[in-house]
Every structure is written in C-alpha cells, then in structure tokens.
Design a protein around this motif. Structure first.
Motif, short mmCIF file in Angstrom:
data_model
loop_
_atom_site.label_atom_id
_atom_site.label_comp_id
_atom_site.label_asym_id
_atom_site.label_seq_id
_atom_site.Cartn_x
_atom_site.Cartn_y
_atom_site.Cartn_z
N ARG A 254 -1.42 -2.98 15.28
CA ARG A 254 -1.35 -3.98 14.11
C ARG A 254 -1.65 -3.25 12.77
O ARG A 254 -1.19 -3.76 11.72
CB ARG A 254 -2.64 -4.96 14.68
CG ARG A 254 -2.71 -6.09 13.62
CD ARG A 254 -3.86 -6.93 13.93
NE ARG A 254 -4.01 -8.32 13.05
CZ ARG A 254 -4.89 -8.35 12.19
NH1 ARG A 254 -5.79 -7.44 12.27
NH2 ARG A 254 -4.95 -9.40 11.23
N ASP A 255 -2.60 -2.48 12.81
CA ASP A 255 -2.97 -1.81 11.34
C ASP A 255 -1.56 -0.92 10.87
O ASP A 255 -1.26 -0.89 9.79
CB ASP A 255 -3.81 -0.69 11.73
CG ASP A 255 -5.35 -1.32 11.92
OD1 ASP A 255 -5.53 -2.46 11.57
OD2 ASP A 255 -6.11 -0.83 12.58
N LEU A 256 -0.76 -0.33 11.91
CA LEU A 256 0.42 0.24 11.55
C LEU A 256 1.48 -0.62 10.75
O LEU A 256 1.90 -0.57 9.86
CB LEU A 256 1.11 0.79 12.67
CG LEU A 256 2.39 1.86 12.15
CD1 LEU A 256 2.22 2.69 10.98
CD2 LEU A 256 3.04 2.40 13.32
N HIS A 257 1.46 -1.87 11.58
CA HIS A 257 2.48 -2.88 10.85
C HIS A 257 1.96 -3.46 9.53
O HIS A 257 2.73 -3.79 8.93
CB HIS A 257 2.69 -3.98 11.97
CG HIS A 257 3.71 -3.45 13.24
ND1 HIS A 257 3.72 -3.87 14.28
CD2 HIS A 257 4.18 -2.40 13.22
CE1 HIS A 257 4.53 -3.56 15.14
NE2 HIS A 257 4.89 -2.34 14.32
N ARG A 258 0.56 -3.64 9.67
CA ARG A 258 0.04 -4.03 8.44
C ARG A 258 0.17 -3.19 7.08
O ARG A 258 0.17 -3.69 6.01
CB ARG A 258 -1.83 -4.43 8.71
CG ARG A 258 -1.86 -5.62 9.37
CD ARG A 258 -3.45 -5.62 9.75
NE ARG A 258 -4.10 -5.72 8.80
CZ ARG A 258 -4.70 -6.74 8.05
NH1 ARG A 258 -4.47 -7.83 8.67
NH2 ARG A 258 -5.70 -6.45 7.00
N TYR A 259 0.12 -2.11 7.35
CA TYR A 259 0.54 -1.08 6.43
C TYR A 259 1.60 -1.36 5.38
O TYR A 259 1.67 -1.04 4.44
CB TYR A 259 0.70 0.33 6.76
CG TYR A 259 0.38 1.36 5.88
CD1 TYR A 259 -0.65 1.77 5.33
CD2 TYR A 259 1.62 2.09 5.37
CE1 TYR A 259 -0.75 2.90 4.49
CE2 TYR A 259 1.44 3.28 4.44
CZ TYR A 259 0.50 3.38 3.91
OH TYR A 259 0.40 4.38 3.07
N TYR A 260 2.68 -1.56 6.25
CA TYR A 260 4.05 -2.01 5.54
C TYR A 260 4.16 -3.42 5.10
O TYR A 260 5.05 -3.72 4.04
CB TYR A 260 5.06 -1.47 6.22
CG TYR A 260 5.34 0.04 6.05
CD1 TYR A 260 5.76 0.87 5.08
CD2 TYR A 260 4.91 1.01 7.26
CE1 TYR A 260 5.80 2.29 4.91
CE2 TYR A 260 5.07 2.32 7.32
CZ TYR A 260 5.49 2.99 6.08
OH TYR A 260 5.56 4.18 5.94
N TYR A 261 4.00 -4.49 6.26
CA TYR A 261 4.34 -5.55 6.11
C TYR A 261 3.31 -6.66 5.73
O TYR A 261 3.69 -7.73 5.52
CB TYR A 261 4.97 -6.09 7.24
CG TYR A 261 6.08 -5.01 7.83
CD1 TYR A 261 7.37 -4.80 6.89
CD2 TYR A 261 6.07 -4.02 8.58
CE1 TYR A 261 8.25 -3.94 7.10
CE2 TYR A 261 6.92 -2.84 8.70
CZ TYR A 261 8.04 -3.03 8.08
OH TYR A 261 9.00 -2.10 8.11
N GLN A 262 1.98 -6.23 5.78
CA GLN A 262 0.96 -7.34 5.32
C GLN A 262 1.16 -7.81 3.88
O GLN A 262 1.36 -6.91 3.13
CB GLN A 262 -0.46 -6.56 5.67
CG GLN A 262 -1.48 -7.53 5.42
CD GLN A 262 -1.83 -8.36 6.50
OE1 GLN A 262 -1.31 -8.37 7.51
NE2 GLN A 262 -2.81 -9.32 6.12
N VAL A 263 0.74 -9.16 3.52
CA VAL A 263 0.84 -9.43 2.35
C VAL A 263 -0.72 -10.43 2.31
O VAL A 263 -0.89 -11.34 2.53
CB VAL A 263 1.88 -10.34 1.87
CG1 VAL A 263 1.49 -11.11 0.33
CG2 VAL A 263 3.32 -9.75 2.06
N ASP A 264 -1.70 -9.62 1.58
CA ASP A 264 -3.05 -10.24 1.48
C ASP A 264 -2.90 -11.34 0.35
O ASP A 264 -1.92 -11.41 -0.52
CB ASP A 264 -4.00 -9.24 1.02
CG ASP A 264 -4.22 -8.24 2.16
OD1 ASP A 264 -4.12 -8.54 3.23
OD2 ASP A 264 -4.61 -7.23 1.72
N PRO A 265 -3.94 -12.43 0.64
CA PRO A 265 -4.14 -13.31 -0.34
C PRO A 265 -3.87 -13.16 -1.71
O PRO A 265 -3.33 -13.93 -2.60
CB PRO A 265 -5.10 -14.25 0.13
CG PRO A 265 -5.25 -14.02 1.42
CD PRO A 265 -4.81 -12.70 1.99
#
Length: 283
Positions: free
Chosen positions: A185-196
């Motif tokens: 999850r953390d690896l995918h969040r690094y590139y594709y996460q959009v925080d509010p």
C-alpha cells in the motif's frame, strides 16, 4: 540524486549481456565510458515523458560473491546449474514539479529497489544458446532524497526467453521477458495517492491500496566484444487491472520506454577470472 545518476541505475538493470563463450577468462575489472539516449515516462501511468541524452560510466567487477557486470549489479548468494539466488536491484526516476497531473503536489524522490531474487533456469537448448528463466524478486523500495527512507515493498515475478541471433555476420544476444507487479500500500501511495489537501476540481482525493500493479514487457538486443558494448532496449508498461488504475494520477494504461547505449572499455585489469554466464549457459 541527479536524474542522470538514476538513469545509470536503470540502464544497468534493463538487460545488457555479453557474447562471450560459456566459460572464458575475462578481466577482473573494467571501466567503460560511453553514452546514449532514453525516452521514459515521468512515472508509470503518466501521459508525460522526457527524452534525455546522457553520459554513461560502467564499472565492471567480476568477483566471486559480488558482481557488477553487463548483466547488472548482482550479489550471488548461491548457484547451481538450474537454480541461482541473487541480490537484485531496480531503480525509478524522480518526478519533478513540472508534471501537469501532479501540479502543486510534492516532487517525488527517485526510488531504489533492492532485495533477494530466486532464479530458475526452466529450459535450455544448445541451438542458438536458448534459455527460459523464471525469476522471483522480492525487493524493498527506498527513496533517495535528503535521506534514505523505506517506501514499501514490491514482488515482480517474471519469465525471460533468451537466445543468440546473427546480425551482419556477428552474434548478438536477444531477450524478451514478461513480468507481473505487486506492491504494498505504501509503495502505491507514493505514486498514486491524492491527499485531500492536494485535491482539486479536476484531481479528486484518492486512497491507493496494496495489490496487483499491472504488467511489464521488455526486450533488448545487445552485443559485447572485448572493447565495446552496444545495447538497444524497449519496455512497455500496462496498468490494466492494477488496484490503482482509477487514480486521477493515472492518465493512460500503457507507457513505453525506449533507449540505446554504446560503451567503450579502455581500462581493463591484468588479473583475469573465469567467467560463466549463467543466464546463457546450456546444460
């Protein structure tokens, strides 16, 4: 870390090899100089890419347990005719603030992935020195910015077919491989996460999860004689079915990387070692 340095890591691992005999004496170390051009997306799923000419330095060391050679950086932990345990490496370029999809978001440091890789030589044929190799690398992803931080984990099993072909009356090595990608999850969040805080009218907030990360097809063609190496390569990434494919930062499902490199080796040691190219050796 400069972009050119990261490209050095990636190119070293894209897949260059030799045309030496299965067992031959070669210099213990060599230093090569050259250059090339690479066209690469900003990140997997990005619609933007860049074309970068770059200088290239290739140090080669053919030690018993650690090797940095035309097959990449490897720590050989164990080897038999069919099985081999390596330490594998992979790299990803940084993402700067000029990427439109990430406008206003933090820039991303380059990633270096490192971990063990179990290899199995499933099939070989002496004709054209053919082989089919199954690899199972498990790596930790490290961001290389002001410090070194653990970003996540990746599992990328792949199957590679290799053979020798003749072009212009000279032997070349050709390989093609397919791999499946899984990430934490953390690896995918690094590139594709959009925080509010980074959400906009056109870029909604998004929470990336762990799981399947798509597939990759790569091919390379290369030749090495005593004093020169030539390599051409292509990598196609497909994000269909990835757990993060509906992220607003994924602008397209496919992405293509193309490049070539030419290296000359003016410096070679007088000490020699016996070289056995495991990937190309037939039983």
């Amino acid at each position: 870390m400069a972009r050119a340095t990261v490209l050095f890591i990636i190119l070293l691992l894209v897949g260059t090899s030799t045309t030496f005999a299965d067992a031959e004496e070669r210099p213990l170390w060599e230093i090569g100089f050259g250059g090339g051009v690479i066209q690469i997306p900003d990140y997997r799923g990005s619609s933007e890419s860049g074309v970068y000419p770059y200088p290239f330095v290739m140090p080669i060391y053919r030690g018993r347990s650690f090797q940095a050679d035309e097959e990449g950086i490897k720590g050989v932990l164990g080897e038999s005719n069919r099985l081999r345990l390596d330490v594998s490496f992979y790299g990803n370029v940084p993402v700067n603030g000029d990427n439109d999809a990430r406008a206003g978001m933090e820039t991303l440091d380059p990633l270096l992935e490192i971990g063990p890789m179990l290899r199995y030589k499933a099939w070989t044929a002496s004709r054209h020195r053919q082989s089919l190799i199954l690899d199972a690398p498990l790596r930790v992803a490290l961001s290389l910015g002001d410090g070194v931080d653990v970003v996540g984990y990746a599992l990328t099993p792949r199957a590679s077919y290799r053979r020798q072909i003749d072009l212009c009356d000279r032997p070349w090595k050709w390989s093609i491989s397919g791999e499946l990608l899984w990430g934490s999850r953390d690896l995918h969040r690094y590139y594709y996460q959009v925080d509010p805080v980074d959400a906009t009218a056109w870029r909604p907030a998004y929470d990336a999860g762990a799981g399947f990360g798509g597939s990759r097809l790569r091919t390379s063609l290369y030749r090495r004689d005593r004093n020169r190496l030539i390599s051409l390569y292509a990598v196609y990434d497909h994000l269909g079915g990835a757990v993060f494919e509906d992220s607003p930062l994924v602008e397209r499902q496919g992405g293509l990387t193309l490049g070539f490199v030419v290296i000359w080796f003016p410096f070679q040691s007088n000490d020699v070692v016996k070289v056995n190219q495991w990937e190309w050796t037939t039983e």
